[in-house]
Motif scaffolding. Sequence first.
Motif, short mmCIF file in Angstrom:
data_model
loop_
_atom_site.label_atom_id
_atom_site.label_comp_id
_atom_site.label_asym_id
_atom_site.label_seq_id
_atom_site.Cartn_x
_atom_site.Cartn_y
_atom_site.Cartn_z
N GLU A 171 0.90 -8.17 0.81
CA GLU A 171 1.10 -8.43 -0.61
C GLU A 171 -0.27 -8.63 -1.24
O GLU A 171 -1.12 -9.34 -0.69
N VAL A 172 -0.50 -8.00 -2.40
CA VAL A 172 -1.74 -8.19 -3.14
C VAL A 172 -1.43 -8.36 -4.61
O VAL A 172 -0.39 -7.91 -5.10
N LYS A 173 -2.34 -9.00 -5.30
CA LYS A 173 -2.20 -9.25 -6.72
C LYS A 173 -2.06 -7.93 -7.49
O LYS A 173 -2.79 -6.97 -7.24
N GLY A 174 -1.12 -7.89 -8.41
CA GLY A 174 -0.95 -6.74 -9.29
C GLY A 174 -0.08 -5.63 -8.73
O GLY A 174 0.12 -4.61 -9.39
N LYS A 175 0.44 -5.79 -7.52
CA LYS A 175 1.29 -4.76 -6.91
C LYS A 175 2.64 -5.36 -6.53
O LYS A 175 2.69 -6.41 -5.88
N VAL A 187 -16.01 4.12 -13.92
CA VAL A 187 -14.64 4.55 -13.76
C VAL A 187 -13.72 3.36 -13.94
O VAL A 187 -14.11 2.21 -13.70
N THR A 188 -12.51 3.64 -14.37
CA THR A 188 -11.51 2.60 -14.50
C THR A 188 -10.16 3.20 -14.17
O THR A 188 -9.97 4.40 -14.26
N GLY A 189 -9.25 2.37 -13.79
CA GLY A 189 -7.90 2.82 -13.48
C GLY A 189 -7.35 2.10 -12.26
O GLY A 189 -8.07 1.42 -11.53
N ASP A 190 -6.06 2.26 -12.06
CA ASP A 190 -5.38 1.57 -10.97
C ASP A 190 -5.99 1.87 -9.59
O ASP A 190 -6.09 0.94 -8.77
N PRO A 191 -6.40 3.11 -9.27
CA PRO A 191 -6.99 3.33 -7.94
C PRO A 191 -8.22 2.46 -7.66
O PRO A 191 -8.44 2.06 -6.51
N ILE A 192 -8.99 2.16 -8.69
CA ILE A 192 -10.16 1.28 -8.50
C ILE A 192 -9.70 -0.12 -8.15
O ILE A 192 -10.24 -0.77 -7.24
N ASN A 193 -8.66 -0.61 -8.84
CA ASN A 193 -8.13 -1.95 -8.55
C ASN A 193 -7.54 -2.01 -7.15
O ASN A 193 -7.74 -2.99 -6.42
N VAL A 194 -6.81 -0.97 -6.75
CA VAL A 194 -6.22 -0.95 -5.41
C VAL A 194 -7.32 -0.93 -4.34
O VAL A 194 -7.23 -1.66 -3.35
N SER A 206 -6.11 3.13 2.53
CA SER A 206 -4.72 3.08 2.09
C SER A 206 -3.89 4.13 2.83
O SER A 206 -4.42 5.06 3.45
N HIS A 207 -2.60 3.97 2.72
CA HIS A 207 -1.66 4.95 3.29
C HIS A 207 -1.92 6.33 2.69
O HIS A 207 -1.85 7.35 3.39
N GLU A 208 -2.23 6.39 1.39
CA GLU A 208 -2.49 7.66 0.72
C GLU A 208 -3.72 8.36 1.29
O GLU A 208 -3.72 9.58 1.48
N VAL A 209 -4.77 7.61 1.57
CA VAL A 209 -5.97 8.21 2.17
C VAL A 209 -5.65 8.65 3.59
O VAL A 209 -6.03 9.75 4.01
N ARG A 210 -4.93 7.85 4.31
CA ARG A 210 -4.55 8.19 5.68
C ARG A 210 -3.82 9.54 5.73
O ARG A 210 -4.04 10.36 6.62
N ALA A 211 -2.95 9.79 4.75
CA ALA A 211 -2.18 11.03 4.70
C ALA A 211 -3.07 12.27 4.53
O ALA A 211 -2.68 13.37 4.90
N ALA A 212 -4.28 12.08 4.01
CA ALA A 212 -5.20 13.20 3.78
C ALA A 212 -6.14 13.45 4.96
O ALA A 212 -6.93 14.38 4.92
#
Length: 171
Positions: free
Chosen positions: A153-157, A108-115, A133-139
Amino acid sequence: LDRLDPDVTLRMLNGYFDRMTLAIGRHHGHVTEFVGDGLLALFGALEPNPWQARDAVLAALEMRAELARYNDGLLERGLPALRFGIGIHGGDVIAGVIGTPGLSKYSVTGDPINVASRIEGLTSRFEVDVLISHEVRAALDARFRLTAMPPAEVKGKSEPLRTFHVEGFAA
């Protein structure tokens, strides 16, 4: 681990991977790759799963318990205990066979993997073992015991990531 005999290190890692893979599988996850002493697991990528966030977090909690049991056995044999950091995030990814005719794999590839990778890296900074993440917490529902961590702060965001330490689950 670097100071141990290579055969001992391999046995330790393979025993660890075996236990972690079984825990992930029991919660409808699939390990897609091992990278050094880490692994990548997917939930909901190979088949639809509306509970993928819950399953991923429950798998992480089972992995925590399995690691504690595994470490007890290592310590009894005079070997060092292992530690891990788990980062969980969700989102749409590109999944499929990636590579060349001579060397390919399902990945798999994509931004969610990097995050997710960045969140895993934050486990060391915050000295915790499982971050979501906050998104997982919401679920997730209120049975999950979570502690909000400082935005990081993280690289790429461009925006700091909001994460939560997973302390447990009240069944």
